[in-house]
Design a protein around this motif. Structure first.
Motif, PDB file in Angstrom:
ATOM      1  N   ASN A  80       3.574   0.109 -11.277  1.00 42.47           N
ATOM      2  CA  ASN A  80       4.426  -0.757 -12.103  1.00 42.47           C
ATOM      3  C   ASN A  80       3.686  -1.223 -13.356  1.00 42.47           C
ATOM      4  N   ARG A  81       2.384  -1.479 -13.193  1.00 42.19           N
ATOM      5  CA  ARG A  81       1.581  -1.944 -14.326  1.00 42.19           C
ATOM      6  C   ARG A  81       1.531  -0.860 -15.404  1.00 42.19           C
ATOM      7  N   ARG A  82       1.358   0.400 -14.971  1.00 38.92           N
ATOM      8  CA  ARG A  82       1.332   1.504 -15.935  1.00 38.92           C
ATOM      9  C   ARG A  82       2.690   1.629 -16.616  1.00 38.92           C
ATOM     10  N   ARG A  83       3.767   1.500 -15.838  1.00 41.05           N
ATOM     11  CA  ARG A  83       5.115   1.614 -16.408  1.00 41.05           C
ATOM     12  C   ARG A  83       5.354   0.477 -17.414  1.00 41.05           C
ATOM     13  N   LEU A  85       3.191  -1.069 -19.282  1.00 40.50           N
ATOM     14  CA  LEU A  85       2.488  -0.795 -20.549  1.00 40.50           C
ATOM     15  C   LEU A  85       3.127   0.384 -21.286  1.00 40.50           C
ATOM     16  N   ARG A  86       3.572   1.400 -20.533  1.00 39.55           N
ATOM     17  CA  ARG A  86       4.136   2.605 -21.144  1.00 39.55           C
ATOM     18  C   ARG A  86       5.468   2.304 -21.831  1.00 39.55           C
ATOM     19  N   THR A  87       6.244   1.357 -21.271  1.00 43.93           N
ATOM     20  CA  THR A  87       7.602   1.161 -21.773  1.00 43.93           C
ATOM     21  C   THR A  87       7.733  -0.027 -22.739  1.00 43.93           C
ATOM     22  N   ALA A  88       6.643  -0.791 -22.936  1.00 45.11           N
ATOM     23  CA  ALA A  88       6.765  -2.042 -23.723  1.00 45.11           C
ATOM     24  C   ALA A  88       7.293  -1.788 -25.139  1.00 45.11           C
ATOM     25  N   ALA A  89       6.735  -0.797 -25.842  1.00 45.79           N
ATOM     26  CA  ALA A  89       7.129  -0.585 -27.237  1.00 45.79           C
ATOM     27  C   ALA A  89       8.580  -0.117 -27.332  1.00 45.79           C
ATOM     28  N   ALA A  90       9.000   0.766 -26.407  1.00 43.26           N
ATOM     29  CA  ALA A  90      10.377   1.276 -26.454  1.00 43.26           C
ATOM     30  C   ALA A  90      11.372   0.160 -26.136  1.00 43.26           C
ATOM     31  N   ALA A 120      -3.526 -22.568 -34.267  1.00 42.57           N
ATOM     32  CA  ALA A 120      -4.217 -21.275 -34.428  1.00 42.57           C
ATOM     33  C   ALA A 120      -3.239 -20.105 -34.451  1.00 42.57           C
ATOM     34  N   GLY A 121      -1.937 -20.351 -34.672  1.00 44.73           N
ATOM     35  CA  GLY A 121      -0.955 -19.280 -34.774  1.00 44.73           C
ATOM     36  C   GLY A 121      -0.524 -18.725 -33.424  1.00 44.73           C
ATOM     37  N   ALA A 122       0.279 -17.672 -33.474  1.00 42.35           N
ATOM     38  CA  ALA A 122       0.809 -17.059 -32.243  1.00 42.35           C
ATOM     39  C   ALA A 122       0.906 -15.559 -32.447  1.00 42.35           C
ATOM     40  N   THR A 123       0.669 -14.808 -31.375  1.00 42.52           N
ATOM     41  CA  THR A 123       0.691 -13.351 -31.491  1.00 42.52           C
ATOM     42  C   THR A 123       1.140 -12.735 -30.162  1.00 42.52           C
ATOM     43  N   VAL A 124       1.422 -11.430 -30.184  1.00 35.11           N
ATOM     44  CA  VAL A 124       1.774 -10.737 -28.940  1.00 35.11           C
ATOM     45  C   VAL A 124       0.509 -10.564 -28.100  1.00 35.11           C
ATOM     46  N   ALA A 125       0.625 -10.770 -26.797  1.00 37.73           N
ATOM     47  CA  ALA A 125      -0.535 -10.565 -25.912  1.00 37.73           C
ATOM     48  C   ALA A 125      -0.856  -9.075 -25.812  1.00 37.73           C
ATOM     49  N   ARG A 126      -2.111  -8.771 -25.566  1.00 37.56           N
ATOM     50  CA  ARG A 126      -2.550  -7.372 -25.434  1.00 37.56           C
ATOM     51  C   ARG A 126      -3.420  -7.210 -24.198  1.00 37.56           C
ATOM     52  N   HIS A 127      -3.431  -5.975 -23.690  1.00 40.82           N
ATOM     53  CA  HIS A 127      -4.321  -5.640 -22.575  1.00 40.82           C
ATOM     54  C   HIS A 127      -5.062  -4.377 -22.963  1.00 40.82           C
ATOM     55  N   GLU A 128      -6.385  -4.478 -23.110  1.00 40.89           N
ATOM     56  CA  GLU A 128      -7.216  -3.353 -23.532  1.00 40.89           C
ATOM     57  C   GLU A 128      -6.606  -2.643 -24.746  1.00 40.89           C
ATOM     58  N   GLY A 129      -6.183  -3.425 -25.713  1.00 42.33           N
ATOM     59  CA  GLY A 129      -5.665  -2.866 -26.963  1.00 42.33           C
ATOM     60  C   GLY A 129      -4.193  -2.494 -26.925  1.00 42.33           C
ATOM     61  N   ALA A 130      -3.563  -2.525 -25.738  1.00 38.16           N
ATOM     62  CA  ALA A 130      -2.147  -2.158 -25.643  1.00 38.16           C
ATOM     63  C   ALA A 130      -1.280  -3.412 -25.670  1.00 38.16           C
ATOM     64  N   MET A 131      -0.173  -3.315 -26.399  1.00 40.96           N
ATOM     65  CA  MET A 131       0.736  -4.452 -26.535  1.00 40.96           C
ATOM     66  C   MET A 131       1.429  -4.760 -25.209  1.00 40.96           C
ATOM     67  N   ASP A 151       5.762 -18.985 -12.071  1.00 42.95           N
ATOM     68  CA  ASP A 151       5.269 -17.758 -12.698  1.00 42.95           C
ATOM     69  C   ASP A 151       3.766 -17.940 -12.852  1.00 42.95           C
ATOM     70  N   GLN A 152       3.012 -17.079 -12.155  1.00 39.53           N
ATOM     71  CA  GLN A 152       1.579 -17.309 -12.011  1.00 39.53           C
ATOM     72  C   GLN A 152       0.786 -16.900 -13.249  1.00 39.53           C
ATOM     73  N   ARG A 153      -0.316 -17.592 -13.470  1.00 42.46           N
ATOM     74  CA  ARG A 153      -1.215 -17.242 -14.584  1.00 42.46           C
ATOM     75  C   ARG A 153      -2.226 -16.207 -14.124  1.00 42.46           C
ATOM     76  N   ASP A 154      -2.457 -16.217 -12.810  1.00 46.61           N
ATOM     77  CA  ASP A 154      -3.516 -15.385 -12.245  1.00 46.61           C
ATOM     78  C   ASP A 154      -2.955 -14.007 -11.876  1.00 46.61           C
ATOM     79  N   VAL A 155      -2.636 -13.181 -12.902  1.00 46.10           N
ATOM     80  CA  VAL A 155      -2.143 -11.814 -12.655  1.00 46.10           C
ATOM     81  C   VAL A 155      -3.013 -10.853 -13.465  1.00 46.10           C
ATOM     82  N   PRO A 156      -3.155  -9.590 -12.985  1.00 49.16           N
ATOM     83  CA  PRO A 156      -4.155  -8.686 -13.570  1.00 49.16           C
ATOM     84  C   PRO A 156      -4.037  -8.496 -15.090  1.00 49.16           C
ATOM     85  N   LEU A 157      -2.834  -8.315 -15.607  1.00 44.94           N
ATOM     86  CA  LEU A 157      -2.729  -8.014 -17.043  1.00 44.94           C
ATOM     87  C   LEU A 157      -3.102  -9.205 -17.924  1.00 44.94           C
ATOM     88  N   LEU A 158      -3.140 -10.393 -17.337  1.00 44.89           N
ATOM     89  CA  LEU A 158      -3.468 -11.590 -18.130  1.00 44.89           C
ATOM     90  C   LEU A 158      -4.896 -12.064 -17.882  1.00 44.89           C
TER      91      LEU A 158
END
Ligand SMILES: O=C(O)CCC(=O)C(=O)O
Length: 264
Positions: A80-83, A85-90, A120-131, A151-158
Motif C-alpha cells: 500500500n505504501r508503494r501504491r 507513492l506511485r499514485t500521488a501525482a496522478a 516558516a511557510g507551508a509545503t507538501v510533505a515528502r518521503h525520500e524526495g517523493a511527494m 490519526d496517528q503521527r507515528d507512521v512510516p512515511l512520516l
C-alpha cells in the motif's frame, strides 16, 4: 477508554497566524471557518467527484468512498505504501485538472494561505524526495460514517518529520440536510498512540457505543473549513439521507521555525 476527558472544545472561527499557532500549541482545539470555499464552486465539483468515486476503490473500509490512496491505507502494508507513492501525482492531477477543472481547489488555496500565514511557510510533505499526496476527496453516501478514531503521527512515511501535531483538515463540498447526520463528533485525546492501538477494533477505529456522548459535535455547512488536532478521538456520524463530500488533508506541525507539511 484511556483518553483524557474534556469538558468541551475551544474553537476559533478565523484562520490567522495567531489561531494557527494556538491550534499548533493546543490553546484551541479547532479552527472552524464558515464559507471558506464558495458554495457554487463546491456544487460544480460534485458531478466529476461522483463519477471518479464510482471508479475508485478504498480498501480500508466500505463506510465511505475515496479518490486517492490515503495515508491510513499506506500505513497498512508495504505494498500500500508503494501504491500511495506511485499514485500521488496522478491523484493530484485528477483532483486539480478534472474535478476542479481550472478553478482553484479548496486545498490548493488552503496551502497558499497556510504558506502565507505560518511563520516558516507551508509545503507538501515528502518521503525520500517523493511527494506525498497533498489532498484527497472522500464521499459518504447515505448510510456512510466513520468510526471514532485518531490519526496517528507515528507512521512510516512520516517518520522523518518527527511531527509534534497532526491537524485533521477538511473542506466540506457537500453536507447532508439538517437533522440527517454527517456531524464530526469529538471525544478525548490520546497522548500515547500505543494505548489507542491496544483498544482498536479489528476493522478500524474504536467502538462508538463504548465512548459515551461526544464532548463536541460540529455540523459544518457547505464550503466550511474545519481543522482540529487529529490526536483527539473523532468520528463521522452516520449520514441518514443525502451525501457528504469532503476535500481532506492533514497539516503536520513541527516547530514555528519549520514549515508546515501537508499530506493526505
Ligand atoms: O470528514 C470529516 O469531517 C472528518 C474525517 C476524519 O475522520 C479525518 O479527517 O480523520
Amino acid at each position: 477508554m484511556r483518553s483524557e476527558p474534556v469538558a468541551g472544545l475551544r474553537h476559533a472561527d478565523e484562520l490567522t497566524t495567531a489561531t494557527l499557532l494556538d491550534l499548533a500549541e493546543g490553546v484551541v482545539d479547532a479552527i472552524w471557518v464558515r464559507a471558506f470555499h464558495p458554495a457554487e464552486e463546491c456544487r460544480a465539483a460534485l458531478p466529476p467527484i461522483i463519477e471518479a468515486c464510482e471508479r475508485a476503490s478504498y480498501t480500508l473500509t466500505d463506510d465511505f468512498q475515496s479518490i486517492g490512496t490515503s495515508m491510513g491505507e499506506a500505513a497498512e502494508s508495504a505494498e500500500n505504501r508503494r501504491r500511495y507513492l506511485r499514485t500521488a501525482a496522478a491523484t493530484c492531477e485528477l483532483i486539480r485538472g478534472r474535478i476542479f477543472a481550472g478553478r482553484l481547489s479548496p486545498l490548493d488555496r488552503l496551502r497558499l494561505v497556510l504558506d502565507e500565514l505560518w511563520p516558516a511557510g507551508a509545503t507538501v510533505a515528502r518521503h525520500e524526495g517523493a511527494m506525498l499526496l497533498p489532498g484527497i476527496i472522500r464521499r459518504w453516501p447515505a448510510g456512510g460514517h466513520a468510526n471514532p478514531h485518531i490519526d496517528q503521527r507515528d507512521v512510516p512515511l512520516l517518520a522523518g518529520y518527527g511531527l509534534r501535531r497532526r491537524i485533521g483538515t477538511n473542506v466540506y463540498l457537500e453536507v447532508p440536510p439538517p437533522e440527517d447526520g454527517g456531524h464530526v463528533d469529538f471525544w478525548g485525546v490520546y497522548r500515547d498512540e500505543r494505548s489507542y492501538d491496544a483498544e482498536r477494533r479489528a476493522d478500524y477505529g474504536l467502538d462508538r457505543d463504548a465512548l459515551g456522548e461526544p464532548v463536541w459535535s460540529c455540523r459544518p455547512g457547505q464550503g466550511d473549513l474545519l481543522m482540529f488536532d487529529a490526536a483527539r478521538v473523532h468520528g463521522v456520524r452516520r449520514v441518514e439521507r443525502g451525501a457528504r463530500v469532503t476535500a481532506a488533508c492533514f497539516v503536520g506541525v513541527r516547530t514555528a521555525t519549520q514549515p508546515l507539511v501537508l499530506f493526505a
